[in-house]
Each structure stands twice: as structure tokens, then as C-alpha cells.
Design an enzyme around this catalytic site. Structure first.
Site, PDB file in Angstrom:
ATOM      1  N   GLY A  20       0.773  -1.225   0.000  1.00 25.75           N
ATOM      2  CA  GLY A  20       0.000   0.000   0.000  1.00 25.75           C
ATOM      3  C   GLY A  20       0.804   1.275   0.000  1.00 25.75           C
ATOM      4  N   VAL A  64       4.746  -3.677  15.199  1.00 14.73           N
ATOM      5  CA  VAL A  64       4.737  -2.413  15.947  1.00 14.73           C
ATOM      6  C   VAL A  64       3.998  -2.517  17.270  1.00 14.73           C
ATOM      7  CG1 VAL A  64       4.986  -0.988  13.874  1.00 14.73           C
ATOM      8  CG2 VAL A  64       2.677  -1.527  14.737  1.00 14.73           C
ATOM      9  N   ASN A  90       3.526   4.602   9.453  1.00 12.26           N
ATOM     10  CA  ASN A  90       2.456   4.299   8.521  1.00 12.26           C
ATOM     11  C   ASN A  90       1.725   2.995   8.830  1.00 12.26           C
ATOM     12  OD1 ASN A  90       1.144   4.194   5.664  1.00 12.26           O
ATOM     13  ND2 ASN A  90       2.449   2.359   5.707  1.00 12.26           N
ATOM     14  N   SER A 141      -5.809   9.716   9.132  1.00 16.65           N
ATOM     15  CA  SER A 141      -6.761   9.356   8.081  1.00 16.65           C
ATOM     16  C   SER A 141      -7.869  10.392   8.024  1.00 16.65           C
ATOM     17  CB  SER A 141      -7.374   7.985   8.389  1.00 16.65           C
ATOM     18  OG  SER A 141      -8.446   7.694   7.520  1.00 16.65           O
ATOM     19  N   TYR A 154     -11.204   2.121  13.845  1.00 17.73           N
ATOM     20  CA  TYR A 154     -10.271   2.825  12.954  1.00 17.73           C
ATOM     21  C   TYR A 154     -10.366   4.339  13.167  1.00 17.73           C
ATOM     22  CZ  TYR A 154      -7.641   3.609   8.618  1.00 17.73           C
ATOM     23  OH  TYR A 154      -6.693   3.977   7.685  1.00 17.73           O
ATOM     24  N   LYS A 158      -7.273   6.620  14.501  1.00 22.35           N
ATOM     25  CA  LYS A 158      -6.716   7.656  13.640  1.00 22.35           C
ATOM     26  C   LYS A 158      -6.930   9.057  14.212  1.00 22.35           C
ATOM     27  CE  LYS A 158      -4.960   4.963  10.521  1.00 22.35           C
ATOM     28  NZ  LYS A 158      -3.508   4.879  10.319  1.00 22.35           N
ATOM     29  N   THR A 189      -5.793   0.537  -2.129  1.00 20.55           N
ATOM     30  CA  THR A 189      -4.807  -0.365  -1.539  1.00 20.55           C
ATOM     31  C   THR A 189      -5.479  -1.702  -1.253  1.00 20.55           C
ATOM     32  OG1 THR A 189      -5.352   0.340   0.716  1.00 20.55           O
ATOM     33  CG2 THR A 189      -3.606   1.575  -0.437  1.00 20.55           C
TER      34      THR A 189
END
Length: 300
Positions: A20, A64, A90, A141, A154, A158, A189
């Protein structure tokens, strides 16, 4: 501090570099003369991206969500290159589902990767960025601004990245480190393509005919984010209308709620049916990155 508009010779560490946006930016910056340190899961994919980036690129497999992984990877990067000039935090995954029925572990994994993973990446690399008077770009995002149903984990993660980046910028400016926050909307992506294939949430997203529902080519994100890195930008909006949305963000929850009334009741029933057929885990997973994170955590 490195000159604006140039990344030639600079060491750029990118997390989530296997696919991506991370992989696309890596290839682009390599073409501009940067030295790429690629960090992430999916070793085979990382190796392919590194090969595309040339002999000055290296890759390190690291999760991560694990301090030890990141510390080992960063130490290896510094041993090879001697410094880190830029960090693109990222790494990110998504999970689909309504709060009352989404797989619990999937929800929490999104927070762990997308928000806490950024925090861990910054914490481990920051001493090197301070030494280099470098630059960190944290990938948030458009979901930090527009909070749609079925995307709570999400959006929360973000939004947290945006807030973290804003605080961090004020903390490290006197040390010569610049901090940017990137806000991509829907980009073509593997993650977005797989989300669109979801039998319930894909249909919900496709019902949005406005610009907020449009999917943009990967090249749009790569071009804008690479330019933002070269310019040490404070914010990167992908594309520009995302910045305009920030100006009216106080109004957006009501607009989302109004549209949700038309879609959510039927979608809620459909999700429960999908979970009954495929199970919570499969219904919640999005894309190869999400599966790789689930495997790394032991959920698969």
C-alpha cells in the site's frame, strides 16, 4: 536539518512498508535518492519492496505492537546507516463491524497497531530524530475527521494519531524535529479493496456517492505524502478536500447520523447474519495486513 524538497541521501524509516501507501512511498523516495529502511510484517513482501528500492534499501521484520521488535529493528537500521533522518509511521490495519457485534480482539488490535504502534515507533526512533534534527510524519486518516458507522475502531485510532501528532509537534519543535500528520481518504490499496469486498460494509460504503466515498489511485497518496516528507509539512491532506472537511468537522457527526438512519438498521441485521455464517473473526478481518497482524498476535 535537511533542505526542503530534497530527500537525497537521507535515511527514511517506514513502518507498514510491505504494501500500500508504505510500499508506494518507499519506491518513490528511493527514486529520489533516499536510503530506505523498511519495517513491517510479511517478510516476503518487504523483501520485494526493498529489491525495488535498490541497494541502499534494507528491510526488517517487526511488529509495531511489540517494543522489542521495534527496538531491535531501529538498532539494526542505525547500525547499517548510522542515523535516521525521517520516520513515516504508517503501519495500520482496519477491522469492520458494529460495536455491539465486532470481534473484541479485532477492535483492540486496530487500536494497538494504528495508535499505540505509532506511539511506540515515535518513542523508539525519537532519539535518532533529535540527533538528526529530522522529521516524523504520522499517518492518520480522513476517518479522524469523518466518523462513519462500522468504522469505530479505525476512526478512534486515527483521531488519536492526529491528536498525538499535534501534541508531539509542540513538544519537540525546540529540539529541531518537525512533525507532520497525514490524512488520506479512501486509497486503492489492498486494505481498502478488501473492505469494499465485505458483504455488508462494502455495500454501505459504495452507497455514498459523494467525494467522501470516492476511491483515489495509490499514486495520489504517494505523490502528496512524498512531497510532504520532502517539505517537512505540518499536515498532508490526501486529497486537498480533506483539509476543507476539517473546517466543518463540528457539523459532520450530525450529517453522518442523518445518512446512517437510512442504512444502519438493515446493515445491523445483515452483519449479525454474516457473523452467524462466517464467525466474528472472519467477518471483522480486513485485508492481508490485517491477517498478518492477527497471525502475529496469535489470533489466527
Amino acid at each position: 536539518m535537511f533542505g526542503r524538497k530534497s530527500v537525497r541521501g537521507k535515511v527514511v524509516l517506514i513502518t507498514g512498508a510491505a504494501r500500500g501507501i508504505g510500499a508506494g512511498v518507499a519506491r518513490d523516495l528511493a527514486g529520489r535518492g533516499a536510503k530506505l529502511a523498511l519495517v513491517g510484517l510479511e517478510a516476503d513482501e518487504l523483501a520485494k519492496v526493498a529489491a525495488d528500492c535498490g541497494p541502499d534499501a534494507g528491510w526488517w521484520e517487526a511488529d509495531v505492537t511489540r517494543w522489542a521488535d521495534l527496538e531491535a529493528a531501529v538498532a539494526a537500521v542505525v547500525e547499517r546507516y548510522g542515523r535516521i533522518d525521517v520516520v513515516l509511521a504508517n503501519a495500520g490495519i482496519a477491522a469492520t463491524g458494529f460495536t455491539r457485534s465486532i470481534d473484541r480482539k479485532a477492535f483492540e488490535r486496530v487500536i494497538d497497531v494504528d495508535l499505540l504502534g505509532v506511539w511506540r515507533t515515535v518513542r523508539v526512533t525519537l532519539p535518532h530524530l533529535i540527533e538528526a534534527k529530522g522529521y516524523a510524519l504520522l499517518v492518520s486518516s480522513a476517518a479522524a475527521i469523518v466518523h462513519i458507522p462500522g468504522n469505530a475502531a479505525y476512526s478512534a485510532a486515527k483521531a488519536g494519531v492526529e491528536a498525538f501528532g499535534n501534541s508531539l509537534r509542540a513538544e519537540v519543535k525546540h529540539l529541531g524535529v518537525d512533525v507532520g500528520v497525514a490524512h488520506p481518504t479512501w486509497i486503492a490499496t489492498d486494505m481498502v479493496d478488501n473492505a469494499d469486498a465485505h458483504p455488508v460494509f462494502g455495500k454501505m460504503r459504495r452507497s455514498n456517492k459523494g467525494i467522501a466515498g470516492k476511491t483515489y489511485p495509490l499514486s495520489v497518496a504517494v505523490d502528496l505524502i512524498s512531497a510532504g516528507i520532502a517539505a517537512r509539512a505540518r499536515v498532508v491532506h490526501v486529497p486537498g478536500w480533506v483539509g476543507v472537511a476539517k473546517l466543518i468537522r463540528a457539523l459532520l457527526p450530525r450529517l453522518v447520523e442523518r445518512e446512517a438512519r437510512k442504512l444502519v438498521p438493515a446493515a445491523d441485521e445483515a452483519v449479525l447474519k454474516d457473523i452467524a455464517e462466517r464467525g466474528e473473526v472472519e467477518s471483522s478481518l480486513v485485508g492481508p495486513g490485517g491477517r498478518a497482524a492477527a497471525r502475529s498476535s496469535g489470533a489466527l
